[in-house]
Motif scaffolding. Structure first.
Motif, PDB file in Angstrom:
ATOM      1  N   MET A 143       0.826  -1.204   0.000  1.00  0.00           N
ATOM      2  CA  MET A 143       0.000   0.000   0.000  1.00  0.00           C
ATOM      3  C   MET A 143       0.863   1.258   0.000  1.00  0.00           C
ATOM      4  SD  MET A 143      -2.797   1.622  -0.136  1.00  0.00           S
ATOM      5  CE  MET A 143      -4.014   0.306  -0.029  1.00  0.00           C
ATOM      6  N   LEU A 144       1.886   1.289   0.835  1.00  0.00           N
ATOM      7  CA  LEU A 144       2.763   2.459   0.892  1.00  0.00           C
ATOM      8  C   LEU A 144       3.427   2.716  -0.456  1.00  0.00           C
ATOM      9  CD1 LEU A 144       4.198   4.726   2.422  1.00  0.00           C
ATOM     10  CD2 LEU A 144       5.921   3.055   3.111  1.00  0.00           C
ATOM     11  N   ASN A 145       3.952   1.672  -1.055  1.00  0.00           N
ATOM     12  CA  ASN A 145       4.619   1.834  -2.354  1.00  0.00           C
ATOM     13  C   ASN A 145       3.633   2.298  -3.429  1.00  0.00           C
ATOM     14  OD1 ASN A 145       7.249   1.143  -1.544  1.00  0.00           O
ATOM     15  ND2 ASN A 145       6.788  -1.037  -1.660  1.00  0.00           N
ATOM     16  N   TRP A 146       2.407   1.773  -3.375  1.00  0.00           N
ATOM     17  CA  TRP A 146       1.396   2.184  -4.355  1.00  0.00           C
ATOM     18  C   TRP A 146       1.044   3.656  -4.176  1.00  0.00           C
ATOM     19  CZ3 TRP A 146      -3.537   4.211  -4.306  1.00  0.00           C
ATOM     20  CH2 TRP A 146      -4.231   4.187  -5.521  1.00  0.00           C
ATOM     21  N   LEU A 147       0.894   4.108  -2.940  1.00  0.00           N
ATOM     22  CA  LEU A 147       0.575   5.511  -2.668  1.00  0.00           C
ATOM     23  C   LEU A 147       1.679   6.424  -3.190  1.00  0.00           C
ATOM     24  CD1 LEU A 147      -0.781   5.171   0.988  1.00  0.00           C
ATOM     25  CD2 LEU A 147      -2.143   5.779  -1.021  1.00  0.00           C
ATOM     26  N   ILE A 148       2.927   6.048  -2.931  1.00  0.00           N
ATOM     27  CA  ILE A 148       4.060   6.858  -3.373  1.00  0.00           C
ATOM     28  C   ILE A 148       4.157   6.872  -4.896  1.00  0.00           C
ATOM     29  CG2 ILE A 148       6.585   7.001  -3.377  1.00  0.00           C
ATOM     30  CD1 ILE A 148       6.463   6.002  -0.459  1.00  0.00           C
TER      31      ILE A 148
END
Length: 211
Positions: A143-148
């Motif tokens: 999720m974090l990587n997708w948001l970034i």
């Protein structure tokens, strides 16, 4: 010491699963996202100082819609100047990861959450909540990587910090930052029970709104 940032009111506005259902009034949006049962509802209630603004449940996956809450702030930077008043939406998204619901429901959540995050022009930043007691699982990393990758500003909040001692908190924060491996990404510890981290989060929100 007098608080610089005061929540003067907060209210539930609407639940949505499509753009047609988003609030008509356009305001800046601060988004909360995290694994099921990470403590999003408790944090919302702590931030707004409203005990039951967001429903707290022990059942993962209770939040099944995008919930919009209107929050009004009074910001006093200088006692000699009239306080600024800013309104924004606090947006609570359904939890990802394990949830006590059907696979088809989880796919539906993924679709309308992604649509909202990629199309809303009012999003100021996303608060990704992570349980401080555990190392971030793969779903948090994804999720974090997708948001970034989607160019969404992220603030990582480590919830349930009251469950650890201060020393253990510091150690686990360093571990979380190492696992997330994102340069210049800070992690804010937060306790909804003790309201620790509340003033720091309000400061961040206010700074974003007055820019």
């Amino acid at each position: 010491m007098k608080e610089k940032i005061i929540v003067t009111s907060s209210e539930y506005i609407i639940s949505a699963v499509s753009p047609a259902q988003y609030p008509e009034e356009k305001l800046s949006e601060i988004v909360f996202i995290g694994r099921s049962n990470v403590g999003k509802s408790s944090l919302i209630n702590s931030l707004t100082r409203r005990k039951n603004l967001a429903r707290v449940s022990q059942t993962p996956g209770k939040t099944q819609t995008i919930n919009f809450y209107k929050v009004k702030l009074k910001i006093t930077e200088d006692e000699t100047v009239e306080p600024e008043r800013k309104n924004f939406y606090l947006v609570d998204l359904p939890g990802y990861g394990y949830a006590k619901t059907s696979k088809s429901n989880r796919k539906l959540w993924t679709k309308f959450i992604e649509q909202y995050l990629l199309t809303s022009e009012q999003i100021k930043f996303v608060c990704q909540l992570i349980d401080i007691r555990h190392d971030p699982p793969e779903s948090d990393l994804k999720m974090l990587n997708w948001l970034i990758e989607s160019n969404l500003p992220v603030l990582v909040i480590a919830t349930k910090s009251d469950k650890l001692s201060k020393n253990a908190q510091l150690k686990q924060i360093k571990t979380i930052e190492k696992i997330l491996a994102i340069e210049e990404l800070s992690v804010l510890p937060y306790s909804s029970i003790k309201n620790e981290g509340r003033s720091e989060l309000l400061d961040t929100i206010a700074d974003c709104l007055v820019k």
